[in-house]
Write a protein that holds these residues in place. Structure first.
Motif, PDB file in Angstrom:
ATOM      1  N   SER A 105      16.104   2.781  13.157  1.00  0.00           N
ATOM      2  CA  SER A 105      15.706   2.146  14.432  1.00  0.00           C
ATOM      3  C   SER A 105      16.935   0.912  14.756  1.00  0.00           C
ATOM      4  CB  SER A 105      14.326   1.254  13.971  1.00  0.00           C
ATOM      5  OG  SER A 105      14.759   0.330  12.910  1.00  0.00           O
ATOM      6  N   ALA A 106      16.775   0.481  16.164  1.00  0.00           N
ATOM      7  CA  ALA A 106      17.754  -0.336  16.461  1.00  0.00           C
ATOM      8  C   ALA A 106      19.270  -0.173  16.197  1.00  0.00           C
ATOM      9  CB  ALA A 106      17.304  -1.643  15.847  1.00  0.00           C
ATOM     10  N   CYS A 107      19.667   1.135  16.149  1.00  0.00           N
ATOM     11  CA  CYS A 107      21.179   1.642  16.182  1.00  0.00           C
ATOM     12  C   CYS A 107      21.867   1.057  17.189  1.00  0.00           C
ATOM     13  CB  CYS A 107      20.985   3.012  15.688  1.00  0.00           C
ATOM     14  SG  CYS A 107      22.713   3.600  15.539  1.00  0.00           S
ATOM     15  N   GLY A 108      22.817   0.351  16.962  1.00  0.00           N
ATOM     16  CA  GLY A 108      23.782  -0.065  17.892  1.00  0.00           C
ATOM     17  C   GLY A 108      24.437   1.156  18.734  1.00  0.00           C
ATOM     18  N   ALA A 109      24.845   1.978  18.028  1.00  0.00           N
ATOM     19  CA  ALA A 109      25.421   3.326  18.621  1.00  0.00           C
ATOM     20  C   ALA A 109      24.629   4.002  19.645  1.00  0.00           C
ATOM     21  CB  ALA A 109      26.116   4.161  17.876  1.00  0.00           C
ATOM     22  N   MET A 110      23.334   4.163  19.142  1.00  0.00           N
ATOM     23  CA  MET A 110      22.353   4.939  20.210  1.00  0.00           C
ATOM     24  C   MET A 110      21.870   4.294  21.183  1.00  0.00           C
ATOM     25  SD  MET A 110      22.078   7.898  18.858  1.00  0.00           S
ATOM     26  CE  MET A 110      23.654   7.570  18.270  1.00  0.00           C
ATOM     27  N   THR A 111      21.739   2.674  20.927  1.00  0.00           N
ATOM     28  CA  THR A 111      21.496   1.962  21.956  1.00  0.00           C
ATOM     29  C   THR A 111      22.304   1.902  23.152  1.00  0.00           C
ATOM     30  OG1 THR A 111      20.316   0.291  20.475  1.00  0.00           O
ATOM     31  CG2 THR A 111      20.938  -0.774  22.522  1.00  0.00           C
ATOM     32  N   ALA A 112      23.805   2.088  22.858  1.00  0.00           N
ATOM     33  CA  ALA A 112      24.733   1.874  23.477  1.00  0.00           C
ATOM     34  C   ALA A 112      24.682   3.146  24.543  1.00  0.00           C
ATOM     35  CB  ALA A 112      26.199   1.965  23.170  1.00  0.00           C
ATOM     36  N   LEU A 113      24.424   4.297  24.280  1.00  0.00           N
ATOM     37  CA  LEU A 113      24.202   5.585  24.494  1.00  0.00           C
ATOM     38  C   LEU A 113      22.993   5.759  25.577  1.00  0.00           C
ATOM     39  CD1 LEU A 113      25.015   8.469  22.033  1.00  0.00           C
ATOM     40  CD2 LEU A 113      26.212   7.817  23.995  1.00  0.00           C
ATOM     41  N   ALA A 114      22.068   5.043  24.877  1.00  0.00           N
ATOM     42  CA  ALA A 114      20.907   5.105  25.621  1.00  0.00           C
ATOM     43  C   ALA A 114      20.825   4.199  26.917  1.00  0.00           C
ATOM     44  CB  ALA A 114      19.580   4.549  24.897  1.00  0.00           C
ATOM     45  N   ALA A 115      21.404   3.182  26.912  1.00  0.00           N
ATOM     46  CA  ALA A 115      21.717   2.153  27.940  1.00  0.00           C
ATOM     47  C   ALA A 115      22.982   2.609  29.006  1.00  0.00           C
ATOM     48  CB  ALA A 115      22.033   0.652  27.566  1.00  0.00           C
ATOM     49  N   GLY A 116      23.492   3.696  28.470  1.00  0.00           N
ATOM     50  CA  GLY A 116      24.515   4.017  29.468  1.00  0.00           C
ATOM     51  C   GLY A 116      25.855   3.142  29.386  1.00  0.00           C
ATOM     52  N   GLN A 117      25.846   2.294  28.432  1.00  0.00           N
ATOM     53  CA  GLN A 117      26.761   1.241  28.521  1.00  0.00           C
ATOM     54  C   GLN A 117      28.212   1.335  28.806  1.00  0.00           C
ATOM     55  OE1 GLN A 117      26.970  -1.104  24.635  1.00  0.00           O
ATOM     56  NE2 GLN A 117      24.968  -1.929  25.110  1.00  0.00           N
ATOM     57  N   ASP A 118      28.755   0.464  29.382  1.00  0.00           N
ATOM     58  CA  ASP A 118      30.378   0.750  29.840  1.00  0.00           C
ATOM     59  C   ASP A 118      31.214   0.563  28.448  1.00  0.00           C
ATOM     60  OD1 ASP A 118      32.732   0.971  30.893  1.00  0.00           O
ATOM     61  OD2 ASP A 118      32.687  -0.871  32.023  1.00  0.00           O
ATOM     62  N   LEU A 119      31.815   1.432  28.150  1.00  0.00           N
ATOM     63  CA  LEU A 119      32.590   1.178  26.855  1.00  0.00           C
ATOM     64  C   LEU A 119      34.085   1.561  27.156  1.00  0.00           C
ATOM     65  CD1 LEU A 119      30.345   3.667  24.767  1.00  0.00           C
ATOM     66  CD2 LEU A 119      30.403   1.227  24.574  1.00  0.00           C
ATOM     67  N   ALA A 120      34.501   1.143  28.542  1.00  0.00           N
ATOM     68  CA  ALA A 120      35.850   0.985  28.881  1.00  0.00           C
ATOM     69  C   ALA A 120      36.748   0.186  27.924  1.00  0.00           C
ATOM     70  CB  ALA A 120      36.002   0.503  30.316  1.00  0.00           C
ATOM     71  N   GLU A 121      36.229  -0.778  27.635  1.00  0.00           N
ATOM     72  CA  GLU A 121      36.986  -1.651  26.797  1.00  0.00           C
ATOM     73  C   GLU A 121      36.886  -1.328  25.036  1.00  0.00           C
ATOM     74  OE1 GLU A 121      38.885  -4.359  28.077  1.00  0.00           O
ATOM     75  OE2 GLU A 121      38.108  -3.543  29.887  1.00  0.00           O
ATOM     76  N   LEU A 122      36.205  -0.295  24.884  1.00  0.00           N
ATOM     77  CA  LEU A 122      35.924   0.114  23.601  1.00  0.00           C
ATOM     78  C   LEU A 122      36.190   1.476  23.248  1.00  0.00           C
ATOM     79  CD1 LEU A 122      32.838  -1.852  22.940  1.00  0.00           C
ATOM     80  CD2 LEU A 122      34.988  -2.445  22.058  1.00  0.00           C
ATOM     81  N   PRO A 123      37.586   1.964  23.692  1.00  0.00           N
ATOM     82  CA  PRO A 123      38.033   3.389  23.860  1.00  0.00           C
ATOM     83  C   PRO A 123      37.760   4.137  22.603  1.00  0.00           C
ATOM     84  CG  PRO A 123      39.897   2.284  23.530  1.00  0.00           C
ATOM     85  CD  PRO A 123      38.686   1.107  23.827  1.00  0.00           C
ATOM     86  N   ALA A 124      37.709   3.553  21.199  1.00  0.00           N
ATOM     87  CA  ALA A 124      37.607   4.449  20.269  1.00  0.00           C
ATOM     88  C   ALA A 124      35.974   4.630  20.232  1.00  0.00           C
ATOM     89  CB  ALA A 124      38.099   3.707  18.796  1.00  0.00           C
ATOM     90  N   ILE A 125      35.336   3.724  20.317  1.00  0.00           N
ATOM     91  CA  ILE A 125      33.722   3.974  20.249  1.00  0.00           C
ATOM     92  C   ILE A 125      33.350   5.063  21.184  1.00  0.00           C
ATOM     93  CG2 ILE A 125      31.485   3.025  20.515  1.00  0.00           C
ATOM     94  CD1 ILE A 125      32.804   0.216  19.629  1.00  0.00           C
ATOM     95  N   ALA A 126      33.992   4.788  22.652  1.00  0.00           N
ATOM     96  CA  ALA A 126      33.687   5.784  23.488  1.00  0.00           C
ATOM     97  C   ALA A 126      33.867   7.438  23.121  1.00  0.00           C
ATOM     98  CB  ALA A 126      34.145   5.478  24.833  1.00  0.00           C
ATOM     99  N   ARG A 127      34.988   7.347  22.426  1.00  0.00           N
ATOM    100  CA  ARG A 127      35.557   8.849  22.001  1.00  0.00           C
ATOM    101  C   ARG A 127      34.623   9.095  20.945  1.00  0.00           C
ATOM    102  NH1 ARG A 127      40.650   7.308  22.395  1.00  0.00           N
ATOM    103  NH2 ARG A 127      40.673   6.636  20.139  1.00  0.00           N
ATOM    104  N   TRP A 128      34.378   8.434  19.884  1.00  0.00           N
ATOM    105  CA  TRP A 128      33.450   8.631  18.810  1.00  0.00           C
ATOM    106  C   TRP A 128      31.996   9.330  19.225  1.00  0.00           C
ATOM    107  CZ3 TRP A 128      33.487  10.350  13.956  1.00  0.00           C
ATOM    108  CH2 TRP A 128      32.458  10.265  13.304  1.00  0.00           C
ATOM    109  N   LEU A 129      31.718   8.627  20.283  1.00  0.00           N
ATOM    110  CA  LEU A 129      29.915   8.599  20.616  1.00  0.00           C
ATOM    111  C   LEU A 129      30.147  10.099  21.296  1.00  0.00           C
ATOM    112  CD1 LEU A 129      28.694   5.149  21.898  1.00  0.00           C
ATOM    113  CD2 LEU A 129      28.356   6.510  19.645  1.00  0.00           C
ATOM    114  N   ARG A 130      31.065  10.578  21.779  1.00  0.00           N
ATOM    115  CA  ARG A 130      31.127  11.954  22.277  1.00  0.00           C
ATOM    116  C   ARG A 130      30.411  13.175  21.305  1.00  0.00           C
ATOM    117  NH1 ARG A 130      37.052  11.945  24.368  1.00  0.00           N
ATOM    118  NH2 ARG A 130      36.661  10.236  26.134  1.00  0.00           N
ATOM    119  N   HIS A 131      30.654  12.567  20.376  1.00  0.00           N
ATOM    120  CA  HIS A 131      30.053  13.595  19.246  1.00  0.00           C
ATOM    121  C   HIS A 131      28.494  13.408  19.070  1.00  0.00           C
ATOM    122  CE1 HIS A 131      33.878  14.497  17.629  1.00  0.00           C
ATOM    123  NE2 HIS A 131      34.151  13.087  17.207  1.00  0.00           N
TER     124      HIS A 131
END
Ligand code: ZN
Length: 209
Positions: A105-131
């Protein structure tokens, strides 16, 4: 850092002596029965929630408990070698009998995905979350993800990562031989409860979201 030093001192003075026999045994023995793949989240501690002793869990923790599909199965795969090597070692060398993929529950990675968060400033996270692409992220731009949607994504992600796991040749081999079983869990931080995820059901629920 002070906290860590104090913790070390407590471990060496009080905890280690009580388990000295176990640690002496473990000095030459590494035979974990379970590969536990969880999130790096500090609140989800595999050995604590499963009450396992040192030597019993082989643990891989990644942001969002993501298991990239095996590099050979993905064109242009990147950054997944460490996870692939750990999986191969646990299954082909150590011979673990079960593999748990544990979301929470309350997973930061999943929250970012669910909210469609802008990850332009966090390129490594954006790349990783493609998995987690197969997890069923809505891809919307809502500032706050409704809890129901987040829960479905967390469950769908566990199912998606179990599917990714099966693309690893060592896992596929062990599955075919009936030597290993796969399990999907979602751990709820405020209650300590664990929901079991049926891979097929989780995936269809995510697709329907
Ligand atoms: Zn997490």
């Amino acid at each position: 850092m002070h906290d860590l030093t104090e913790g070390l001192a407590h471990f060496q003075q009080d905890v280690f002596p009580a388990k000295a026999e176990l640690f002496a045994h473990l000095a030459t023995t590494h035979q974990p029965q379970t590969l536990f793949i969880g999130c790096s989240d500090a609140r989800v501690v595999p050995e604590l929630i499963t009450q396992q002793e040192p030597g019993e869990l082989f643990v891989i923790r990644t942001a969002g408990n993501l298991v990239p599909a095996h590099p050979d199965a993905v064109e242009g795969a990147d950054g997944s070698d460490g996870v692939a090597a750990s999986i191969e070692y646990a299954v082909a060398v150590l011979g673990v009998r079960s593999i748990v993929v544990c979301g929470h529950s309350a997973c930061g990675a999943m929250t970012a995905l669910a909210a469609g968060q802008d990850l332009a400033e966090l390129p490594a996270i954006a790349r990783w979350l493609r998995h987690a692409a197969a997890a069923g992220a809505p891809g919307g731009a809502s500032a706050e993800a409704p809890q129901r949607e987040l829960g479905a994504l967390i469950r769908g992600n566990v199912a998606a990562q179990l599917a990714n796991l099966a693309t690893h040749p060592a896992v596929a081999c062990a599955l075919a031989a009936g030597a290993v079983t796969l399990h999907g869990w979602v751990y709820d931080i405020p209650t300590g409860k664990v929901e079991r995820i049926d891979p097929a059901a989780g995936r269809s629920a995510a697709l329907a979201a």
